[in-house]
Design a protein around this motif. Sequence first.
Motif, PDB file in Angstrom:
ATOM      1  N   MET A 539       0.857  -1.191   0.000  1.00 47.12           N
ATOM      2  CA  MET A 539       0.000   0.000   0.000  1.00 47.12           C
ATOM      3  C   MET A 539       0.887   1.234   0.000  1.00 47.12           C
ATOM      4  SD  MET A 539      -1.715  -0.363   3.771  1.00 47.12           S
ATOM      5  CE  MET A 539      -0.781  -0.912   5.180  1.00 47.12           C
ATOM      6  N   GLN A 540       0.264   2.374  -0.357  1.00 46.68           N
ATOM      7  CA  GLN A 540       1.046   3.601  -0.526  1.00 46.68           C
ATOM      8  C   GLN A 540       1.143   4.386   0.776  1.00 46.68           C
ATOM      9  OE1 GLN A 540      -0.410   6.104  -3.625  1.00 46.68           O
ATOM     10  NE2 GLN A 540      -0.084   4.586  -5.226  1.00 46.68           N
ATOM     11  N   LYS A 541       2.357   4.877   1.035  1.00 45.86           N
ATOM     12  CA  LYS A 541       2.539   5.800   2.152  1.00 45.86           C
ATOM     13  C   LYS A 541       2.227   7.208   1.668  1.00 45.86           C
ATOM     14  CE  LYS A 541       6.402   3.229   4.090  1.00 45.86           C
ATOM     15  NZ  LYS A 541       7.853   3.213   4.243  1.00 45.86           N
ATOM     16  N   GLN A 542       2.023   8.096   2.613  1.00 48.30           N
ATOM     17  CA  GLN A 542       1.924   9.515   2.266  1.00 48.30           C
ATOM     18  C   GLN A 542       2.618  10.332   3.349  1.00 48.30           C
ATOM     19  OE1 GLN A 542      -1.918  11.445   2.371  1.00 48.30           O
ATOM     20  NE2 GLN A 542      -1.344  12.860   0.770  1.00 48.30           N
ATOM     21  N   PRO A 543       3.583  11.162   3.062  1.00 50.43           N
ATOM     22  CA  PRO A 543       4.285  11.269   1.781  1.00 50.43           C
ATOM     23  C   PRO A 543       5.287  10.120   1.645  1.00 50.43           C
ATOM     24  CG  PRO A 543       5.240  12.781   3.372  1.00 50.43           C
ATOM     25  CD  PRO A 543       4.079  12.127   4.056  1.00 50.43           C
ATOM     26  N   GLN A 544       5.975  10.059   0.523  1.00 44.21           N
ATOM     27  CA  GLN A 544       6.937   8.982   0.294  1.00 44.21           C
ATOM     28  C   GLN A 544       8.354   9.557   0.294  1.00 44.21           C
ATOM     29  OE1 GLN A 544       5.345   7.405  -3.333  1.00 44.21           O
ATOM     30  NE2 GLN A 544       3.435   6.831  -2.340  1.00 44.21           N
ATOM     31  N   PRO A 545       9.342   8.852   0.791  1.00 49.53           N
ATOM     32  CA  PRO A 545       9.292   7.472   1.269  1.00 49.53           C
ATOM     33  C   PRO A 545       9.095   7.347   2.788  1.00 49.53           C
ATOM     34  CG  PRO A 545      11.568   8.151   1.062  1.00 49.53           C
ATOM     35  CD  PRO A 545      10.735   9.348   0.735  1.00 49.53           C
ATOM     36  N   ASN A 546       9.039   8.483   3.525  1.00 52.40           N
ATOM     37  CA  ASN A 546       9.074   8.366   4.989  1.00 52.40           C
ATOM     38  C   ASN A 546       7.733   8.584   5.671  1.00 52.40           C
ATOM     39  OD1 ASN A 546      11.898   7.959   4.988  1.00 52.40           O
ATOM     40  ND2 ASN A 546      12.200  10.172   4.695  1.00 52.40           N
ATOM     41  N   GLY A 547       6.653   8.591   4.901  1.00 56.43           N
ATOM     42  CA  GLY A 547       5.356   8.928   5.475  1.00 56.43           C
ATOM     43  C   GLY A 547       4.662   7.763   6.158  1.00 56.43           C
ATOM     44  N   GLN A 552      -3.647   9.456   6.969  1.00 56.35           N
ATOM     45  CA  GLN A 552      -3.132  10.222   5.832  1.00 56.35           C
ATOM     46  C   GLN A 552      -4.043  11.411   5.553  1.00 56.35           C
ATOM     47  OE1 GLN A 552      -2.781   7.528   2.505  1.00 56.35           O
ATOM     48  NE2 GLN A 552      -0.865   6.669   3.269  1.00 56.35           N
ATOM     49  N   ASP A 553      -3.515  12.350   4.798  1.00 58.26           N
ATOM     50  CA  ASP A 553      -4.348  13.480   4.386  1.00 58.26           C
ATOM     51  C   ASP A 553      -5.152  13.136   3.138  1.00 58.26           C
ATOM     52  OD1 ASP A 553      -3.635  15.685   6.300  1.00 58.26           O
ATOM     53  OD2 ASP A 553      -1.667  14.973   5.687  1.00 58.26           O
ATOM     54  N   GLY A 554      -4.751  12.070   2.473  1.00 57.48           N
ATOM     55  CA  GLY A 554      -5.540  11.575   1.352  1.00 57.48           C
ATOM     56  C   GLY A 554      -6.132  10.222   1.732  1.00 57.48           C
ATOM     57  N   TYR A 555      -6.590   9.457   0.723  1.00 57.55           N
ATOM     58  CA  TYR A 555      -7.150   8.131   0.992  1.00 57.55           C
ATOM     59  C   TYR A 555      -6.238   7.039   0.464  1.00 57.55           C
ATOM     60  CZ  TYR A 555      -8.876   9.510  -3.669  1.00 57.55           C
ATOM     61  OH  TYR A 555      -8.972   9.976  -4.955  1.00 57.55           O
ATOM     62  N   TRP A 556      -4.959   7.371   0.238  1.00 57.64           N
ATOM     63  CA  TRP A 556      -4.102   6.524  -0.600  1.00 57.64           C
ATOM     64  C   TRP A 556      -3.868   5.133  -0.049  1.00 57.64           C
ATOM     65  CZ3 TRP A 556      -4.292   8.962  -4.896  1.00 57.64           C
ATOM     66  CH2 TRP A 556      -4.386  10.369  -4.893  1.00 57.64           C
ATOM     67  N   ALA A 557      -3.619   4.996   1.244  1.00 53.39           N
ATOM     68  CA  ALA A 557      -3.220   3.681   1.770  1.00 53.39           C
ATOM     69  C   ALA A 557      -4.279   2.621   1.498  1.00 53.39           C
ATOM     70  CB  ALA A 557      -2.950   3.778   3.268  1.00 53.39           C
ATOM     71  N   TRP A 558      -5.514   2.851   1.945  1.00 59.22           N
ATOM     72  CA  TRP A 558      -6.541   1.791   1.811  1.00 59.22           C
ATOM     73  C   TRP A 558      -7.007   1.694   0.362  1.00 59.22           C
ATOM     74  CZ3 TRP A 558      -4.286   1.114   5.844  1.00 59.22           C
ATOM     75  CH2 TRP A 558      -4.486   1.760   7.036  1.00 59.22           C
ATOM     76  N   TRP A 559      -6.991   2.821  -0.351  1.00 60.61           N
ATOM     77  CA  TRP A 559      -7.402   2.775  -1.754  1.00 60.61           C
ATOM     78  C   TRP A 559      -6.423   1.926  -2.562  1.00 60.61           C
ATOM     79  CZ3 TRP A 559      -4.653   4.761  -6.010  1.00 60.61           C
ATOM     80  CH2 TRP A 559      -5.326   4.621  -7.232  1.00 60.61           C
ATOM     81  N   SER A 560      -5.108   2.042  -2.252  1.00 55.92           N
ATOM     82  CA  SER A 560      -4.094   1.355  -3.052  1.00 55.92           C
ATOM     83  C   SER A 560      -3.743  -0.021  -2.498  1.00 55.92           C
ATOM     84  CB  SER A 560      -2.820   2.203  -3.108  1.00 55.92           C
ATOM     85  OG  SER A 560      -2.236   2.237  -1.815  1.00 55.92           O
ATOM     86  N   ALA A 561      -4.244  -0.364  -1.303  1.00 57.02           N
ATOM     87  CA  ALA A 561      -3.823  -1.616  -0.655  1.00 57.02           C
ATOM     88  C   ALA A 561      -4.207  -2.815  -1.523  1.00 57.02           C
ATOM     89  CB  ALA A 561      -4.480  -1.735   0.706  1.00 57.02           C
TER      90      ALA A 561
END
Lengths: 607, 354
Positions: A539-547, A552-561
């Motif tokens: 899944m995606q971190k936010q921000p990358q690479p140390n987030g 998150q401020d977006g929905y990236w982690a669960w959306w991309s998992a």
Amino acid sequence: MPRTPKHRRLATVLAVATACAALGFPAVASAAPADQSAGPKTLTIATNGSVDSLSPFLAQRLLPTHIHRLIYDFLTNYDPKDDHAVPALATSWSTSPDKLVWTFTIRDGMKWSDGKPVTAEDIAWTYNLIMTSPDAATGNGNFVVNFKSVAAPDPKTLVITLSKPQATMLALDIPVVPKHVWESHAADIGKFHNDTQFPIVSNGPFILSGYAKGQYIELTANPNYWRGKPKFDKVIYRYYKDSDAMVEALKKGEAHFVSPLTPAQYNALGDRPEITRNKAQGKRFYALAANPGATTKSGQAFGDGSPALRDSQFRRALMYAIDSKTLVAKTLGGYGEPGAGYLPPIWANNHWKPDAAEAYTHNPDKAGEMLDALGYRKGADGMRTTPDGQPLTLRLFGQTQRVDDTQNASYISEWLKGVGVGVTVSMMDQGKLADVETAGNYDLAFDSWSTNPDPDFVLSLQTCAGRPDTPGASFLGDTFVCDATYDELYAQQITEYDQAKRSDLVKRMQQQLYRGAYVNVLYYANVLEAYRSDVIGSMQKQPQPNGMYYPQDGYWAWWSATPATAAPKKSGNTGAIVAGVATAAIIGAAGVLFATRRRRAGADDRE
Amino acid sequence: MTTTSTDRPPVPRPARLPSRGGGRRLRLGPLPLRYVAAKVGGAAVSLIAVMLTAFFLFKILPGDPVRAITHGIPTSPEQLAHLRHQFGLDKPLAAQFGDYAVRILHGDLGISYQYKTSVAGLIGEHLWPTIYLVGTATVLSAALGLRVGIRSAWRHGSTGDRVNTGVALALWSVPTFWLGLLFIIVFATGIGPIPGLFPTGGMSTPGTEGFVAVLVDHLRHLVLPCLTLVAVIYAQYVLTMRASLLDEMGSDYLTTARAKGLRDDDVRRRHAVPNALLPTVTVLFINIGRVVSGSILVETIFSWPGLGSLFYEALTVPDLPLLEGLFIVFSGAVILMNLLADLLYPVLDPRVRT
């Protein structure tokens, strides 16, 4: 044969044992993470948060506002790599030459989950409701304070007219709701909690499909989401009020993601192959605020802060006595970074760092020299007195709810005593501390704020206008900073629409705060999280690479998992056999014990 | 005896009863009206006093609710002012109390600051989980405690007595959160050859459907928190029952009963125990009254959505209407149960009437 009491008791014991076994068995069968190869793929997130309201107009807590980001699209989103504004509902935007009119083009072909189209009118209606109804402004009112009008001249165009230029227009964290659903609730918006009908009509990557108050929130993937359907079919947030229990749930596989962990918990999970850990940069700064003399907006002084702290040179001298590297190592167990700039390094574009010459690098000798030069002379006992001969003692306050405070207070008071400055430490309830701070009756106090991708709000806390209206009145911030240069830079950054130039101004503001030594950032703690790598592939971190993955401020982690490809290790069968044998043994033992005891008691009776 | 947790009341010293009277069966008779009226009147006065003092009790809590609710989130001064106005905090204290008194005497518990919904509704939502957990635990611990207490007293000084009392006291002294966590590690996660038998927390599994499945699921979630509560509270029934039964042990009427040729079990069950029951009934009713106040520690460890954790959440804000409402409900339950106990004493033991 009549049923005697002993037979009844035997029956009771057997019934209880059988019931326990029966209740235990279903658990054993699903002890390992549910086999995700068949049936819907579910991602379970352990949360220590709770919901105050599911209405995007009323919610103020982190969990519901985060859920709203997952189920409602906002005007814009934050990029997963570096948090710059990216299209969401709006695909593009432009501003008028006077910077007062923002025109957004709205994405084509989006639909609410009930099939109706998403239009600019939905956005205009949502924003207008917040602007006109104080109840609707409970959650997000601060975003529209400067709005003069919001209009939707056509379904694909949104026009926002401002009273003054506002650089934060791409960081409007306002969930947009469907007008056709919410119109009927406009009158009682302060009482409607959006929790009567599920699934909730929305347009984000997930749809809120189930909710058990105080227990869990169930989200279902939105198959029609414009950015693509999430890979997990369901995301469930389960409430855990105790963080150790939360870690046990992760180990067992009842939860697949946990955050935040304590350093001890994080370390203990290190040797488990099925668990992946993430040490992320946090959004929070932890500071030592020095009372520069409490004043109201009109400049009226109040409170009993030490006069010594009104001198910026004195405040700077104290900072040289403090060793934030040691605090990171001891209090955070190494999981953090020593502080300097007001905004944490997670915001790479806005974070500011002092150069070596300017930094308050730990140097007690230098602190002593500076205090000597200011006239704070050391007495025979090694403690300093003020230039007019009074003993110099500062009051340091912390809150009992924040575990860091107690430990840091003992280090800092020792370091300050080391340079001859007496310190009395008081730890108190957070409400009481807030009262002490509001009254201006402190010298030094620990302070911590969470920051956002757009720095405007936390920066505004330190402006002259951020002070209270009247002495002792409650106010937004908790320090009494009033620095003309800082205010001037603040006014410039809010009207600067060029992001690079604005970042530069924001950095200069942090430099000004740092030089004034008002709010001295001691460190930025890491956010420690862990997940089941046998359930979640990536899944995606936010921000990358140390987030971080959450929040998150977006929905990236669960959306991309993505679900893990290798099936989770199953321990169900062995477990069931062991449990069966154990239960049989317990029942057998209980029966034998009972029989022998009864025989003995029966013999007693006969005698 | 000291306890490490505020969760449990101290074991009351059992009242010493005159050990006269025979092994009569309980007999119901009309209660004196004056007795009943005095008790009911007293309870009503207590309840009204509680309702009116609740306001001042929580007003002295430090902290600004508006600031606590909005801390850390971008908020405009207008939003703060509106919240302050909405909560009535912009009025003078006397006016706030006036509003409160009128509202509370009309039975309106008000609107929660943080949840922005009716306090009565919130309490209603959390009441059932609490009664389900703490009620079950109270019944089980009373049943277990009475049984163990009676056995221990009847064979006092025996190994069984020493072991039973020792175990009960040891569990009583154990910190609740520690025991709960231990149960989670051993019986929920599983350790060594022991598989994870029960859920780590919560009251139900998301997505469970069907009556039987839901029922089993609920019961499975109940086992560990209930076990924890029973383990830490049953000692008070053991000790109370044991002590009051020991008082009866040497009585002449028991010798008479035995001389009549009654079995030992019958002497105990029909003669000794009824006479020794009163102190235990007091403990039981006090605890039933406290059922609704839940158990903050157990509810926290097992993430149980009960009133105890609601109270804790309300305290951190402070959410004044919610605190006041919970306080009134908690106190009301204790007052009601004490009233019931008062009314029941003369029925259980006619000596109380005189």
